[in-house]
Design a protein around this motif. Structure first.
Motif, PDB file in Angstrom:
ATOM      1  N   VAL A  22       0.811  -1.217   0.000  1.00 35.26           N
ATOM      2  CA  VAL A  22       0.000   0.000   0.000  1.00 35.26           C
ATOM      3  C   VAL A  22       0.845   1.269   0.000  1.00 35.26           C
ATOM      4  CG1 VAL A  22      -1.994  -1.112   1.054  1.00 35.26           C
ATOM      5  CG2 VAL A  22      -0.275  -0.044   2.524  1.00 35.26           C
ATOM      6  N   GLY A  23       2.177   1.129  -0.038  1.00 37.78           N
ATOM      7  CA  GLY A  23       3.021   2.304  -0.097  1.00 37.78           C
ATOM      8  C   GLY A  23       4.304   2.119   0.677  1.00 37.78           C
ATOM      9  N   ILE A  24       4.963   3.224   0.993  1.00 36.96           N
ATOM     10  CA  ILE A  24       6.196   3.146   1.769  1.00 36.96           C
ATOM     11  C   ILE A  24       6.163   4.174   2.890  1.00 36.96           C
ATOM     12  CG2 ILE A  24       7.542   2.375  -0.236  1.00 36.96           C
ATOM     13  CD1 ILE A  24       8.902   5.155  -0.178  1.00 36.96           C
ATOM     14  N   VAL A  25       6.916   3.873   3.934  1.00 33.80           N
ATOM     15  CA  VAL A  25       7.216   4.829   4.992  1.00 33.80           C
ATOM     16  C   VAL A  25       8.712   4.735   5.224  1.00 33.80           C
ATOM     17  CG1 VAL A  25       6.806   3.196   6.890  1.00 33.80           C
ATOM     18  CG2 VAL A  25       6.597   5.655   7.300  1.00 33.80           C
ATOM     19  N   GLY A  26       9.327   5.841   5.553  1.00 28.11           N
ATOM     20  CA  GLY A  26      10.776   5.786   5.709  1.00 28.11           C
ATOM     21  C   GLY A  26      11.301   6.736   6.764  1.00 28.11           C
ATOM     22  N   VAL A  27      12.421   6.346   7.338  1.00 24.20           N
ATOM     23  CA  VAL A  27      13.240   7.234   8.158  1.00 24.20           C
ATOM     24  C   VAL A  27      14.612   7.187   7.513  1.00 24.20           C
ATOM     25  CG1 VAL A  27      14.291   7.651  10.396  1.00 24.20           C
ATOM     26  CG2 VAL A  27      11.935   6.831  10.272  1.00 24.20           C
ATOM     27  N   THR A  28      14.911   8.201   6.725  1.00 18.17           N
ATOM     28  CA  THR A  28      16.133   8.186   5.931  1.00 18.17           C
ATOM     29  C   THR A  28      17.092   9.284   6.373  1.00 18.17           C
ATOM     30  OG1 THR A  28      14.977   9.500   4.260  1.00 18.17           O
ATOM     31  CG2 THR A  28      15.091   7.118   3.901  1.00 18.17           C
ATOM     32  N   ARG A  29      18.340   9.058   6.070  1.00 17.40           N
ATOM     33  CA  ARG A  29      19.428   9.956   6.457  1.00 17.40           C
ATOM     34  C   ARG A  29      19.435  11.183   5.558  1.00 17.40           C
ATOM     35  NH1 ARG A  29      24.551  10.316   4.199  1.00 17.40           N
ATOM     36  NH2 ARG A  29      26.275  10.865   5.594  1.00 17.40           N
ATOM     37  N   ALA A  30      19.549  12.348   6.170  1.00 21.23           N
ATOM     38  CA  ALA A  30      19.724  13.591   5.419  1.00 21.23           C
ATOM     39  C   ALA A  30      20.969  14.282   5.956  1.00 21.23           C
ATOM     40  CB  ALA A  30      18.510  14.491   5.571  1.00 21.23           C
ATOM     41  N   GLU A  31      21.963  14.462   5.095  1.00 21.18           N
ATOM     42  CA  GLU A  31      23.218  15.070   5.524  1.00 21.18           C
ATOM     43  C   GLU A  31      23.195  16.556   5.203  1.00 21.18           C
ATOM     44  OE1 GLU A  31      28.047  14.434   5.229  1.00 21.18           O
ATOM     45  OE2 GLU A  31      26.670  12.908   4.475  1.00 21.18           O
ATOM     46  N   LEU A  32      23.357  17.371   6.242  1.00 21.13           N
ATOM     47  CA  LEU A  32      23.372  18.816   6.123  1.00 21.13           C
ATOM     48  C   LEU A  32      24.779  19.320   6.391  1.00 21.13           C
ATOM     49  CD1 LEU A  32      20.258  19.476   8.402  1.00 21.13           C
ATOM     50  CD2 LEU A  32      20.246  18.994   5.938  1.00 21.13           C
ATOM     51  N   ASP A  33      25.058  20.557   6.037  1.00 19.63           N
ATOM     52  CA  ASP A  33      26.351  21.149   6.384  1.00 19.63           C
ATOM     53  C   ASP A  33      26.559  21.138   7.896  1.00 19.63           C
ATOM     54  OD1 ASP A  33      26.885  21.602   3.733  1.00 19.63           O
ATOM     55  OD2 ASP A  33      26.272  23.716   3.777  1.00 19.63           O
ATOM     56  N   ALA A  34      25.444  21.256   8.640  1.00 24.61           N
ATOM     57  CA  ALA A  34      25.531  21.339  10.101  1.00 24.61           C
ATOM     58  C   ALA A  34      25.478  19.972  10.783  1.00 24.61           C
ATOM     59  CB  ALA A  34      24.400  22.217  10.630  1.00 24.61           C
ATOM     60  N   GLY A  35      25.337  18.905  10.012  1.00 29.48           N
ATOM     61  CA  GLY A  35      25.283  17.580  10.617  1.00 29.48           C
ATOM     62  C   GLY A  35      24.255  16.697   9.937  1.00 29.48           C
ATOM     63  N   VAL A  36      23.947  15.600  10.579  1.00 24.53           N
ATOM     64  CA  VAL A  36      23.027  14.613  10.021  1.00 24.53           C
ATOM     65  C   VAL A  36      21.728  14.613  10.815  1.00 24.53           C
ATOM     66  CG1 VAL A  36      22.652  12.145   9.586  1.00 24.53           C
ATOM     67  CG2 VAL A  36      24.894  13.170   9.150  1.00 24.53           C
ATOM     68  N   VAL A  37      20.605  14.559  10.097  1.00 25.80           N
ATOM     69  CA  VAL A  37      19.303  14.386  10.725  1.00 25.80           C
ATOM     70  C   VAL A  37      18.602  13.221  10.036  1.00 25.80           C
ATOM     71  CG1 VAL A  37      19.117  16.838  11.310  1.00 25.80           C
ATOM     72  CG2 VAL A  37      18.111  15.999   9.169  1.00 25.80           C
ATOM     73  N   LEU A  38      17.533  12.767  10.657  1.00 25.13           N
ATOM     74  CA  LEU A  38      16.685  11.747  10.066  1.00 25.13           C
ATOM     75  C   LEU A  38      15.434  12.417   9.523  1.00 25.13           C
ATOM     76  CD1 LEU A  38      16.947   9.042  12.863  1.00 25.13           C
ATOM     77  CD2 LEU A  38      18.280   9.180  10.743  1.00 25.13           C
ATOM     78  N   ASN A  39      14.962  11.928   8.381  1.00 25.93           N
ATOM     79  CA  ASN A  39      13.769  12.484   7.759  1.00 25.93           C
ATOM     80  C   ASN A  39      12.680  11.419   7.708  1.00 25.93           C
ATOM     81  OD1 ASN A  39      12.325  14.563   6.076  1.00 25.93           O
ATOM     82  ND2 ASN A  39      12.342  12.847   4.647  1.00 25.93           N
ATOM     83  N   LEU A  40      11.547  11.714   8.328  1.00 24.42           N
ATOM     84  CA  LEU A  40      10.387  10.818   8.300  1.00 24.42           C
ATOM     85  C   LEU A  40       9.495  11.206   7.134  1.00 24.42           C
ATOM     86  CD1 LEU A  40       8.447   8.705   9.614  1.00 24.42           C
ATOM     87  CD2 LEU A  40       7.511  10.610  10.957  1.00 24.42           C
ATOM     88  N   GLY A  41       9.124  10.233   6.321  1.00 23.49           N
ATOM     89  CA  GLY A  41       8.233  10.505   5.207  1.00 23.49           C
ATOM     90  C   GLY A  41       7.466   9.269   4.808  1.00 23.49           C
ATOM     91  N   TYR A  42       6.398   9.464   4.069  1.00 26.98           N
ATOM     92  CA  TYR A  42       5.611   8.321   3.590  1.00 26.98           C
ATOM     93  C   TYR A  42       4.867   8.720   2.326  1.00 26.98           C
ATOM     94  CZ  TYR A  42       1.542  10.732   5.571  1.00 26.98           C
ATOM     95  OH  TYR A  42       0.573  11.670   5.841  1.00 26.98           O
ATOM     96  N   ARG A  43       4.484   7.724   1.570  1.00 29.02           N
ATOM     97  CA  ARG A  43       3.602   7.921   0.427  1.00 29.02           C
ATOM     98  C   ARG A  43       2.781   6.658   0.269  1.00 29.02           C
ATOM     99  NH1 ARG A  43       3.227  11.993  -2.636  1.00 29.02           N
ATOM    100  NH2 ARG A  43       5.230  12.738  -1.828  1.00 29.02           N
TER     101      ARG A  43
END
Length: 202
Positions: A91-112
């Protein structure tokens, strides 16, 4: 940031009352593409609609990279006990993926999700499971999310899973969301430079 995680430190399968979430792989590309090429799933951001299958292949590749770097990535969401949906249906995907910023790394929650899954609480159920996985695997990394204000349903999902709005404004960076109003949510207070980096992602 941890890297080179042992497979045992990853959470590649999640189970809720009604869903199974398992790590997206190349075997899922056709199912992923069926959702991401559907214009209905992009009604708030038509420019984001996938046209080429290669776009869905790249999504899986990026997810694989995230799994290797932080032990988290995208999961395929499959119905198990959802009235009106076949058992095992993608029925779709959900994710917690790595996002690398100049200031460090965060996790991004998303779904479709496929429109057949809308209005059933599936987005909240899947996102809550993904949030819990992030808290177990990478508790020191902020869990963040971005949603357009034109999509209030997604903002409500983020609120239900415990993310709070930390910024609202118009995207000035180049990209498909340029000129649109965006909400950034997080599970914690963010440093200004980290927040600026997330906003720049669009």
């Amino acid at each position: 940031m941890r890297s080179g995680l042992d497979p045992a430190e990853r959470v590649e399968a999640l189970f809720t009352d009604r869903l199974i979430l398992d790590r997206v792989t190349s075997r899922d590309v056709d199912d992923v593409h069926a959702v991401f090429r559907d214009p209905a799933t992009w009604q708030h951001l038509p420019a984001g609609q996938y046209v080429l299958r290669e776009q869905s292949e790249r999504l899986v590749t990026r997810s694989d990279e995230s799994w290797e770097r932080v032990g988290l990535g995208d999961w395929a969401v499959r119905a198990v006990a959802v009235p009106g949906l076949a058992a095992g249906a993608f029925v779709g995907i959900v994710g917690v993926t790595r996002a690398e910023l100049d200031a460090g790394v965060v996790l991004n929650l998303g779904y479709r999700l496929d429109p057949s899954a809308w209005g059933r609480g599936i987005a909240t159920e899947a996102s809550a499971a993904a949030r819990d996985a992030a808290a177990r695997v990478q508790p020191d990394l902020p869990l963040t999310a971005r949603a357009l204000t034109a999509n209030p349903a997604s903002i409500r999902v983020l609120e239900r899973v415990g993310l709070s709005e930390v910024w609202r404004g118009t995207v000035e960076a180049d990209g498909i969301t340029a000129g649109m109003e965006l909400v950034v949510s997080s599970d914690r207070v963010l440093a200004d430079d980290v927040l600026d980096g997330i906003i720049a992602l669009g």
